[in-house]
Design a protein around this motif. Sequence first.
Motif, PDB file in Angstrom:
ATOM      1  N   GLY A 144       0.823  -1.209   0.000  1.00  0.00           N
ATOM      2  CA  GLY A 144       0.000   0.000   0.000  1.00  0.00           C
ATOM      3  C   GLY A 144       0.855   1.256   0.000  1.00  0.00           C
ATOM      4  N   ALA A 145       0.247   2.385  -0.340  1.00  0.00           N
ATOM      5  CA  ALA A 145       1.008   3.631  -0.531  1.00  0.00           C
ATOM      6  C   ALA A 145       0.507   4.745   0.372  1.00  0.00           C
ATOM      7  N   LEU A 146       1.463   5.470   0.925  1.00  0.00           N
ATOM      8  CA  LEU A 146       1.195   6.716   1.640  1.00  0.00           C
ATOM      9  C   LEU A 146       1.484   7.856   0.675  1.00  0.00           C
ATOM     10  N   ALA A 147       0.475   8.676   0.391  1.00  0.00           N
ATOM     11  CA  ALA A 147       0.620   9.782  -0.564  1.00  0.00           C
ATOM     12  C   ALA A 147       0.317  11.097   0.142  1.00  0.00           C
ATOM     13  N   LEU A 148       1.278  12.010   0.094  1.00  0.00           N
ATOM     14  CA  LEU A 148       1.156  13.327   0.711  1.00  0.00           C
ATOM     15  C   LEU A 148       1.278  14.376  -0.375  1.00  0.00           C
ATOM     16  N   TRP A 149       0.461  15.431  -0.305  1.00  0.00           N
ATOM     17  CA  TRP A 149       0.653  16.511  -1.281  1.00  0.00           C
ATOM     18  C   TRP A 149       0.214  17.854  -0.723  1.00  0.00           C
ATOM     19  N   TRP A 150       0.838  18.901  -1.304  1.00  0.00           N
ATOM     20  CA  TRP A 150       0.568  20.284  -0.923  1.00  0.00           C
ATOM     21  C   TRP A 150       0.544  21.157  -2.172  1.00  0.00           C
ATOM     22  N   ASN A 151      -0.479  21.997  -2.317  1.00  0.00           N
ATOM     23  CA  ASN A 151      -0.444  23.071  -3.305  1.00  0.00           C
ATOM     24  C   ASN A 151       0.518  24.143  -2.788  1.00  0.00           C
ATOM     25  N   THR A 152       1.542  24.484  -3.577  1.00  0.00           N
ATOM     26  CA  THR A 152       2.470  25.549  -3.197  1.00  0.00           C
ATOM     27  C   THR A 152       2.496  26.601  -4.308  1.00  0.00           C
ATOM     28  N   ASP A 153       2.696  27.853  -3.931  1.00  0.00           N
ATOM     29  CA  ASP A 153       2.699  28.937  -4.915  1.00  0.00           C
ATOM     30  C   ASP A 153       3.894  28.834  -5.855  1.00  0.00           C
TER      31      ASP A 153
END
Length: 265
Positions: A144-153
Motif C-alpha cells: 500500500g502507498a502513503l501519498a502526501l501533497w501540498w499546493n504551493t505557490d
Amino acid sequence: MTTTSATPEPAAPSPALRAHSFNAAAAQYAANRPSYPPALFDTVEELAGRPLSGARVLDVGAGTGIATALLEARGADVLAVEPGEGMAAEFRRVLPHIPIVRGNGNALPVADAHADFLTYAQAWHWTDTAHSVPEALRVLRPGGALALWWNTDALDIEWIAEAADRTGRFFGVDIAAEKRQAGDRTELADPSGRLRFTRREVRWSRRVPIDTHLANIGSHSAFLVTAEERRNAFLEEERGHLLKVFPDGIVEETYDVLVLVATKP
C-alpha cells in the motif's frame, strides 16, 4: 508612513491554535480553496504502482472534502478522517454520501492493514511523525502507498513572488526561503527513515475572481488567527496591488503541487 501590513504580529500562534482555526471558517475554506489537477492523481498512481480505481483509500485530514471527492471520482472506495468538528460538518453537508469519521493521523480509527492508499492533502504537516508514521505502516496493507501533497505557490511567476513577499513582510517570515526548504519535506515527512518517499511536482493553474483569490488567502491558518481588523486591512491593500496586475478582476493562480509517495514493503 508605515502601513498596517508592515508590522509583524507580536507573537506566533501555536500550531494547535492554527489547526483549530479552520473549524470556524470551514465554509470559506470549501468555497475558495484551490482543488487539484487530474495529473496529480496520475502521478500518485504511477508512484504507487497501482490504480486508485477500486482501491480502499483512507483520506486523512480530509477537511471539507476537496481531495476526497476527487479520489472518489477516480473510482476509489474512500473513508474520510477529519479531527475538526466544523470541517467535518461542512464535509457532511457537501458530501453526505461519503463516510467520514472523527480522528487524526496520530491515532487512526481503523483496523490494521485496512487501506491500499493513505492520503494526506495539505494535512501531513499537522501530524506528529513519531506517531503518524507508525500509524501509516499499521493501517496500510503490504504494498500500500502513503501519498502526501501540498499546493504551493509558483514563485517563479513575478506577481506571485511579489505577493508572497508582501505576505512575508506582514508575518515577518521569508516565504521564498520556506518554499526552497520544501524540498526537505522528503526527509521531514519521516525523520525516522522508515519510509522511502519519491518526490514529484505537478504544475497547474486556475482563473478565479479577485474576491475568491482573497478569500482563499484569508482561509489560511496564519490569517485566520490574525486579528480581524488587521487581516482585513492587509487583504484590502492586496486587492489594490492585484488590480494593477489583473485589471479585469480575474486572477490566474499558478501552483506547484509537491507530491510525496512511499509504499509499504
